[in-house]
Design an enzyme around this catalytic site. Structure first.
Site, short mmCIF file in Angstrom:
data_model
loop_
_atom_site.label_atom_id
_atom_site.label_comp_id
_atom_site.label_asym_id
_atom_site.label_seq_id
_atom_site.Cartn_x
_atom_site.Cartn_y
_atom_site.Cartn_z
CE LYS A 50 -3.65 -0.59 -0.28
NZ LYS A 50 -4.94 -1.19 -0.69
N1 PMP Z 1 -3.03 -7.92 1.72
C1 PMP Z 1 -2.92 -7.03 2.71
C2 PMP Z 1 -2.25 -7.44 3.98
C3 PMP Z 1 -3.45 -5.74 2.57
O1 PMP Z 1 -3.36 -4.85 3.58
C4 PMP Z 1 -4.10 -5.40 1.36
C5 PMP Z 1 -4.69 -4.02 1.22
N2 PMP Z 1 -5.99 -3.92 1.77
C6 PMP Z 1 -4.21 -6.37 0.35
C7 PMP Z 1 -3.64 -7.61 0.56
C8 PMP Z 1 -4.98 -6.13 -0.92
O2 PMP Z 1 -4.57 -5.06 -1.67
P1 PMP Z 1 -5.61 -4.22 -2.54
O3 PMP Z 1 -6.27 -3.26 -1.60
O4 PMP Z 1 -4.75 -3.55 -3.55
O5 PMP Z 1 -6.58 -5.15 -3.14
#
Ligand code: PMP
Length: 342
Positions: free
Chosen positions: A58
């Site tokens: 992120k």
């Molecule tokens: N895994 C973790 C630990 C995350 O914090 C996130 C973000 N919410 C994701 C996967 C998924 O990423 P995205 O929000 O880009 O789908």
């Protein structure tokens, strides 16, 4: 003093102007033991997003969202950045806020680990916990509380990872390009978890520009409703894995962009996250394990993909640092009925 006429291996690794320059360009690392243990013949590489400056994938979106909002004149140092997050976006925004001199408030569900709250507070953010398991349209949800705080706080702004086009763009123009060039265009399959869906949507868009043949697999935990077709989401349950899955479909997620959706259990996510740590030395989080759980299902369902000349990438979004009191801890695993797992 050592002297040499040979070029130093440190050439081409210049100093950085701030830690924001340590976001992106993450390593792609081969898995050498785990695939054999799991009967996987394809070559599997892991994208180590936990090596970003704030410890997760992120960081990429926080950097882009902050820089874009600054360019558009919507925010300036001294303002307050407010965001609803499962933790990692919060940490990433708090990191950018620390570097650039913003104040920061993060709304975080009680479900999310204590470690994330500690890191947020260490970065100077205020953390507002909201009850776990409330529907997103409830006044107590992370989004509703963030909106309320924004109304109450002068000079505050919500970057909004759920609707902000810079979220998938960070992956379309960053993560996807890196994967294409790091694999010299040989990538066949990418497996990515979906939370906001920014990673999977943007990575799919970016890679499909290079080749329509790259198979993009999205991973959604059992109990979430992001997967397609709809029938995959019939199983209703609470899940413990953090960062993936939602009870609403975020605007930045294009559910049609992945070629395939796979549902995963907490049990497999935690089991394979622990295997990634123990067998590969990859200090990753639970949603990383979910990508390996999906890989195992994919290879079982499609043996034609389980061949040596296929190159698979699994994206490891965050770090074991976030889960020292949860699945990394044997007592927690026992309390949650996983004492039979390694
Ligand atoms: N895994 C973790 C630990 C995350 O914090 C996130 C973000 N919410 C994701 C996967 C998924 O990423 P995205 O929000 O880009 O789908």
């Amino acid at each position: 003093m050592e002297a040499s006429n040979q070029a130093s291996p440190f050439l081409g690794q210049p100093k950085k102007e701030s830690v924001a320059d340590c976001i992106g360009a993450t390593p792609l690392v081969r898995l050498n033991r785990l695939p054999a243990t799991l009967g996987i013949k394809a070559q599997v590489y892991a994208k180590l997003e936990y090596l970003n400056a704030g410890g997760s994938v992120k960081d990429r979106i926080a950097k882009r969202m902050v820089e874009k909002a600054e360019r558009d004149g919507k925010i300036k140092p001294g303002d307050t950045l407010i965001e609803a997050s499962s933790g990692n976006t919060g940490i990433a925004i708090a990191l950018m806020a620390a570097i650039k001199g913003y104040k920061c408030i993060i709304t975080l569900s009680e479900k999310m680990s204590l470690e994330k709250e500690r890191v947020l507070k260490a970065l100077g953010a205020r953390v507002v916990r909201t009850p776990a398991g409330v529907p997103i349209d409830s006044p107590d949800s992370i989004l509703s509380v963030a909106r309320r705080l924004q109304q109450e706080t002068p000079n505050s702004f919500i970057l909004n990872q759920y609707t902000n086009a810079e979220n998938p763009a960070a992956h379309e123009f960053g993560t996807a390009e890196e994967l294409w060039y790091q694999t010299e265009g040989r990538v066949n399959i990418v497996i990515s978890g979906a939370g906001t869906g920014g990673t999977v949507t943007g990575t799919a868009r970016g890679l499909k520009k290079h080749s329509k043949n790259v198979l993009i697999v999205a991973v959604d935990p059992l109990g979430s409703i992001l997967a397609q077709p709809e029938g995959l989401n019939e199983f209703k349950a609470e899940y413990k894995v953090e960062g993936i899955g939602y009870d609403f479909v975020p605007q930045v997620l294009d559910q049609a962009e992945p070629d395939l959706w796979i549902k995963t259990s907490d049990r497999d996510s935690f089991r394979y996250a622990r295997s990634l740590v123990r067998e590969e030395g990859l200090l990753c989080g639970g949603s990383s394990g979910a990508t390996v759980a999906a890989l195992v299902q994919l290879m079982e369902a499609h043996p034609e993909l389980n061949v040596e000349d296929k190159l698979v990438v699994v994206i490891l979004p965050d770090s074991l640092r976030n889960y020292l009191t949860t699945f990394a801890n044997d007592d927690w695993m026992e309390e949650h009925g996983y004492n039979d797992l390694e």
